[in-house]
Design a protein around this motif. Structure first.
Motif: not given
Length: 136
Positions: A128-136
């Motif tokens: 559930r944690t957003d590690y920013g994988k979609n932002d890279q």
């Protein structure tokens, strides 16, 4: 410049060492995890992700805390209903209230970090944690 935000500390106040939980951007997180330590002055601080799962000390369930719990008390040591961990005589083998329900080996306390139910709740928290994988 490295931007970080101190969220809170974990551990006893009088202990010689404590965990500092900080929040950084996903890019900074990846850079920090490449190193294994962060140097702050003369200190070399260990780095790693902090996974925190809420567990109610009243009913032992995950996802909420005792202050908002409306369920009946369940002991964190013996899994018996009707009393809490503080009131328990702690005789015999501990029994996990969560693993008793999921048909896993319940021979441990509800707060044991090796508990399969706790591990599963931690894995759910990681997903559930957003590690920013979609932002890279």
């Amino acid at each position: 410049m490295l931007r970080l935000r101190r969220r809170y500390t974990v551990g006893p106040r009088d202990a010689p060492t404590r965990k500092w939980v900080i929040e950084v951007s996903p890019v900074v997180r990846l850079e920090l995890l490449k190193e294994s330590r962060l140097r702050i002055g003369w200190y070399a601080c260990k780095l790693g992700d902090h996974i925190s799962v809420k567990r109610c000390y009243r009913c032992q369930a995950f996802g909420h805390v005792a202050a908002v719990c409306l369920r009946d008390p369940v002991c964190g040591f013996c899994a018996a209903k009707g009393h809490t961990f503080r009131e328990c005589k702690r005789e015999g083998t501990p029994k996990c209230a969560n693993c008793s329900v999921t048909a896993e080996d319940p021979n441990h306390e509800a707060g044991d970090l090796r508990c399969p139910s706790t591990r599963r709740a931690m894995e759910t928290q990681i997903k559930r944690t957003d590690y920013g994988k979609n932002d890279q």
